[in-house]
Design a protein around this motif. Sequence first.
Motif, PDB file in Angstrom:
ATOM      1  N   GLY A  41      -5.751  14.320  -3.643  1.00  0.00           N
ATOM      2  CA  GLY A  41      -4.750  15.005  -2.845  1.00  0.00           C
ATOM      3  C   GLY A  41      -4.918  16.510  -2.836  1.00  0.00           C
ATOM      4  O   GLY A  41      -4.662  17.171  -1.828  1.00  0.00           O
ATOM      5  N   THR A  73      -5.817  12.174   5.384  1.00  0.00           N
ATOM      6  CA  THR A  73      -4.596  11.383   5.485  1.00  0.00           C
ATOM      7  C   THR A  73      -4.902  10.010   6.082  1.00  0.00           C
ATOM      8  O   THR A  73      -4.344   8.991   5.660  1.00  0.00           O
ATOM      9  CB  THR A  73      -3.548  12.110   6.351  1.00  0.00           C
ATOM     10  N   THR A 130      -7.685   3.203  -5.219  1.00  0.00           N
ATOM     11  CA  THR A 130      -6.684   4.156  -5.691  1.00  0.00           C
ATOM     12  C   THR A 130      -7.151   5.581  -5.450  1.00  0.00           C
ATOM     13  O   THR A 130      -8.283   5.941  -5.777  1.00  0.00           O
ATOM     14  CB  THR A 130      -6.413   3.958  -7.191  1.00  0.00           C
ATOM     15  N   TYR A 131      -6.281   6.386  -4.858  1.00  0.00           N
ATOM     16  CA  TYR A 131      -6.541   7.814  -4.654  1.00  0.00           C
ATOM     17  C   TYR A 131      -5.618   8.592  -5.590  1.00  0.00           C
ATOM     18  O   TYR A 131      -4.409   8.376  -5.598  1.00  0.00           O
ATOM     19  CB  TYR A 131      -6.262   8.212  -3.211  1.00  0.00           C
ATOM     20  N   SER A 167      -7.357   8.235   5.568  1.00  0.00           N
ATOM     21  CA  SER A 167      -7.933   7.372   4.535  1.00  0.00           C
ATOM     22  C   SER A 167      -6.906   6.408   3.967  1.00  0.00           C
ATOM     23  O   SER A 167      -7.231   5.283   3.586  1.00  0.00           O
ATOM     24  CB  SER A 167      -8.511   8.216   3.390  1.00  0.00           C
ATOM     25  N   TYR A 168      -5.655   6.858   3.917  1.00  0.00           N
ATOM     26  CA  TYR A 168      -4.584   6.012   3.380  1.00  0.00           C
ATOM     27  C   TYR A 168      -4.319   4.794   4.272  1.00  0.00           C
ATOM     28  O   TYR A 168      -3.809   3.775   3.807  1.00  0.00           O
ATOM     29  CB  TYR A 168      -3.313   6.854   3.208  1.00  0.00           C
ATOM     30  N   ALA A 212       2.024   5.371  -0.986  1.00  0.00           N
ATOM     31  CA  ALA A 212       1.588   6.755  -1.171  1.00  0.00           C
ATOM     32  C   ALA A 212       2.765   7.588  -1.638  1.00  0.00           C
ATOM     33  O   ALA A 212       3.884   7.440  -1.143  1.00  0.00           O
ATOM     34  CB  ALA A 212       1.021   7.324   0.118  1.00  0.00           C
ATOM     35  N   ALA A 244      -2.143   7.530  -4.038  1.00  0.00           N
ATOM     36  CA  ALA A 244      -2.016   6.478  -3.027  1.00  0.00           C
ATOM     37  C   ALA A 244      -2.834   5.269  -3.443  1.00  0.00           C
ATOM     38  O   ALA A 244      -3.802   5.380  -4.207  1.00  0.00           O
ATOM     39  CB  ALA A 244      -2.471   6.978  -1.650  1.00  0.00           C
ATOM     40  N   LYS A 245      -2.426   4.106  -2.938  1.00  0.00           N
ATOM     41  CA  LYS A 245      -3.162   2.867  -3.153  1.00  0.00           C
ATOM     42  C   LYS A 245      -3.309   2.153  -1.818  1.00  0.00           C
ATOM     43  O   LYS A 245      -2.332   2.033  -1.060  1.00  0.00           O
ATOM     44  CB  LYS A 245      -2.437   1.951  -4.151  1.00  0.00           C
ATOM     45  N   VAL A 246      -4.545   1.687  -1.529  1.00  0.00           N
ATOM     46  CA  VAL A 246      -4.838   1.037  -0.262  1.00  0.00           C
ATOM     47  C   VAL A 246      -5.549  -0.287  -0.522  1.00  0.00           C
ATOM     48  O   VAL A 246      -6.543  -0.330  -1.255  1.00  0.00           O
ATOM     49  CB  VAL A 246      -5.723   1.929   0.635  1.00  0.00           C
ATOM     50  N   PHE A 302      -0.639  14.869  -1.060  1.00  0.00           N
ATOM     51  CA  PHE A 302      -0.621  13.535  -1.649  1.00  0.00           C
ATOM     52  C   PHE A 302      -0.738  13.647  -3.168  1.00  0.00           C
ATOM     53  O   PHE A 302      -1.662  14.269  -3.681  1.00  0.00           O
ATOM     54  CB  PHE A 302      -1.788  12.697  -1.124  1.00  0.00           C
ATOM     55  N   CYS A 340       0.876  -1.172   0.000  1.00  0.00           N
ATOM     56  CA  CYS A 340       0.000   0.000   0.000  1.00  0.00           C
ATOM     57  C   CYS A 340       0.918   1.228   0.000  1.00  0.00           C
ATOM     58  O   CYS A 340       1.592   1.497   0.994  1.00  0.00           O
ATOM     59  CB  CYS A 340      -0.901   0.009   1.224  1.00  0.00           C
TER      60      CYS A 340
END
Length: 280
Positions: free
Chosen positions: A166, A178, A160-161, A180-181, A109, A148-150, A145, A107
Amino acid sequence: MTDEVPADGEEKDLGSLTVFNNQIAGHKDEKPTETPSFFTSGDGKLYKNISYDVRGERESAFYKSVFSEENLAGFRRFMPTFYKTTLYRGVSYLCLADACHGMKVACAADIKVGTVDIYSLDSENKKEVHRKKNLGIAPTLGFRFAGAKVYKPALKTTTTYDKKWGLSFTLKDAAKMTESYFDNGETIRKDVLPNIISQLQSLREYYTTQTSFWLCRSSLLMVYDGDTMGVSLIKMIDFSHYVPQVDPSDNTRVEIGLDNLIDILTHIKDGTTEQWKMKE
């Protein structure tokens, strides 16, 4: 360093490598099968294309300096390990350690740090472009950001964010956004935060006491394993726009971003995300 990594300028057979498709920010390849930005290997190495323009040459020079000059040795632990440069079909690549190697589900960022992204080596036209660029709340908060990927284990999917996410941060919701990541849909991954915070504190201490360089438009790569408890790390990446500490206007105040990020992550770890307010 392994024997598999060639000397600078030596052509390497990259037939056993595959195109890296997990890039979370930056300039994505339009035709990734021709001259990809990244290749990856099964032995923990990542190959980054540095042939695009002078930025690649500058990034290569920075890696070579840090990994050869003793006065910069303290910064090595905050960067992906640099092995060599290599050629593939006439294209130059940096051979680096893959920060995600060994993790079951990475995961990651990409976090831009610094309050400004203009520096003295920019042309006047480039400076004007960046003055108009939307940096979200980075000029105040010191970070944003870029992507990011979670991993969501219950669904066995990855969320995916993107860059727009960001840029949507406000000072009021920066801590919650933040968080959320670290939210895997079942819990907030607080178990990975002590190590991340400790590494960020060490990075902050080193960066603010060294007197060799300033970073501009660099990113903090933050990674934790979505399927293993407690596994996490941070690395600084993207060094095309470093400068020697000569012109004070080149100080992009990276430490402001690190301070605020450490403070936010500490609140998330302590379960007080909603109480976070930026320190004056």
